[in-house]
Enzyme design. Structure first.
Site, PDB file in Angstrom:
ATOM      1  N   ASN A  91      45.822  37.928  47.114  1.00 39.46           N
ATOM      2  CA  ASN A  91      45.361  36.614  47.584  1.00 39.46           C
ATOM      3  C   ASN A  91      44.792  35.885  46.374  1.00 39.46           C
ATOM      4  OD1 ASN A  91      44.167  34.403  48.760  1.00 39.46           O
ATOM      5  ND2 ASN A  91      42.482  35.563  49.701  1.00 39.46           N
ATOM      6  N   LYS A 139      43.721  32.931  46.155  1.00 44.87           N
ATOM      7  CA  LYS A 139      42.700  31.928  46.514  1.00 44.87           C
ATOM      8  C   LYS A 139      42.981  30.621  45.775  1.00 44.87           C
ATOM      9  CE  LYS A 139      39.519  35.749  47.061  1.00 44.87           C
ATOM     10  NZ  LYS A 139      38.284  36.138  47.670  1.00 44.87           N
ATOM     11  N   HIS A 199      41.138  34.364  57.187  1.00 49.41           N
ATOM     12  CA  HIS A 199      40.383  34.905  56.045  1.00 49.41           C
ATOM     13  C   HIS A 199      38.920  34.488  56.192  1.00 49.41           C
ATOM     14  CE1 HIS A 199      38.955  35.635  51.987  1.00 49.41           C
ATOM     15  NE2 HIS A 199      39.992  36.436  51.835  1.00 49.41           N
ATOM     16  N   GLU A 216      36.837  33.429  54.205  1.00 52.32           N
ATOM     17  CA  GLU A 216      36.466  32.165  53.537  1.00 52.32           C
ATOM     18  C   GLU A 216      36.895  30.965  54.378  1.00 52.32           C
ATOM     19  OE1 GLU A 216      38.198  33.129  49.733  1.00 52.32           O
ATOM     20  OE2 GLU A 216      36.703  34.712  49.495  1.00 52.32           O
ATOM     21  N   GLU A 262      38.607  43.378  56.249  1.00 49.45           N
ATOM     22  CA  GLU A 262      37.895  42.986  55.033  1.00 49.45           C
ATOM     23  C   GLU A 262      36.420  42.762  55.351  1.00 49.45           C
ATOM     24  OE1 GLU A 262      40.658  40.994  52.026  1.00 49.45           O
ATOM     25  OE2 GLU A 262      40.215  39.454  53.509  1.00 49.45           O
ATOM     26  N   GLY A 278      34.832  39.788  46.961  1.00 49.05           N
ATOM     27  CA  GLY A 278      34.431  39.079  45.746  1.00 49.05           C
ATOM     28  C   GLY A 278      33.061  39.476  45.229  1.00 49.05           C
ATOM     29  N   SER A 321      37.112  43.765  47.107  1.00 55.81           N
ATOM     30  CA  SER A 321      36.878  44.266  45.751  1.00 55.81           C
ATOM     31  C   SER A 321      37.710  45.500  45.397  1.00 55.81           C
ATOM     32  CB  SER A 321      35.378  44.545  45.532  1.00 55.81           C
ATOM     33  OG  SER A 321      34.638  43.354  45.684  1.00 55.81           O
TER      34      SER A 321
END
Ligand code: PEP
Length: 250
Positions: free
Chosen positions: A9, A11, A95, A97, A167, A173, A212
């Site tokens: 991904n 991003k 996701h 985010e 996740e 991150g 991560s």
């Protein structure tokens, strides 16, 4: 046996030059990993470039989000029909985010999942708990609620042609990965919870771990029976590192 899937991904990252270098750098590792499905999710503006660079190499790709609408007056959106036309196979949905910064509720995520699948793309449904939820012992309840929203709208069978990415939000991150035992425990819980509704779906669906993941931790994660690959953010921007994660899945 489920084939491992390793998906990057990207991003909001990339330039025309870096996209060329990164895709070219992934072609050999992807070809070498004959037992792995390799995929990347670039920002949509690079999809045409990625399509041309990938050619017939075994690298699938997809977008990081999609509109619930196929066309019309929806400024700024990208239709799943358009994404399909650019050769996308996959599409991330839900996701953390998107959930956090774009207020995507479980209902919105389920509607997007449906639109993605109706347009012959494979949804990669991202689920996972926040640190607060984790510390309150709510992980299992959170992922069940997130999955149930999709199942209520689309039926459990819809997950047969989808991918689940677990996740934990606290690991995305942050450099703080779940241990392979922690990840395996929740993956096994997800698969067991699905099995109670459909043994076929539970057996077939790939459940990726994300948060991560690095080359150094990948092998241990992939050795777990219910971890079928990874959704990788930061480390997918470096061809050598991502190539090593693909190799670990092989
Ligand atoms: C992600 O963006 O889905 C992700 C897991 O990011 P990172 O690998 O950087 O934690």
């Amino acid at each position: 046996m489920r084939t491992p899937l390793v998906m990057g991904n990207w991003k909001l990252n990339g330039t025309k030059d870096s996209v060329t270098a990164l895709v070219n750098g992934l072609i050999e590792p992807a070809k070498a990993a004959t037992n792995v499905q390799t995929a990347i999710c670039p920002p949509v503006v690079f999809l045409g470039q990625v399509e041309a660079l990938v050619g017939d190499a075994p690298i699938a790709y997809g977008a990081q989000d999609a509109s619930v609408n196929t066309s019309g007056a929806f400024t700024g959106e990208n239709s799943p029909v358009m994404l399909k036309e650019f050769g996308c196979t996959y599409n991330l949905v839900g996701h953390s985010e998107r959930r956090q910064y774009h207020n995507e509720t479980d209902a919105v995520v389920a509607a997007k999942f449906k639109a993605i699948q109706e347009n012959q793309l494979v949804p990669v449904l991202c689920i996972g708990e926040t640190l607060e939820e984790n510390e309150a012992g709510k992980t299992e309840a959170v992922v069940e609620t997130q999955l149930k929203a999709v199942i209520d709208l689309c039926g459990v069978e819809a997950l047969e042609n989808a991918v689940i990415a677990y996740e934990p939000v606290w690991a995305i991150g942050t450099g703080k990965s779940a241990t392979s035992e922690q990840a395996q425990a929740i993956h096994a819980h997800i698969r067991g919870w699905l099995a109670a509704q459909s043994a076929t779906v539970a057996e077939k669906v790939q459940i990726l771990y994300g948060g991560s993941v690095k080359a150094a931790t990948a092998k241990e994660l992939f050795s777990q029976p219910d971890i079928d690959g990874a959704l990788v953010g930061g480390a997918s921007l470096m061809a050598e590192e991502f190539g090593a994660i693909i190799a670990a899945a092989n």
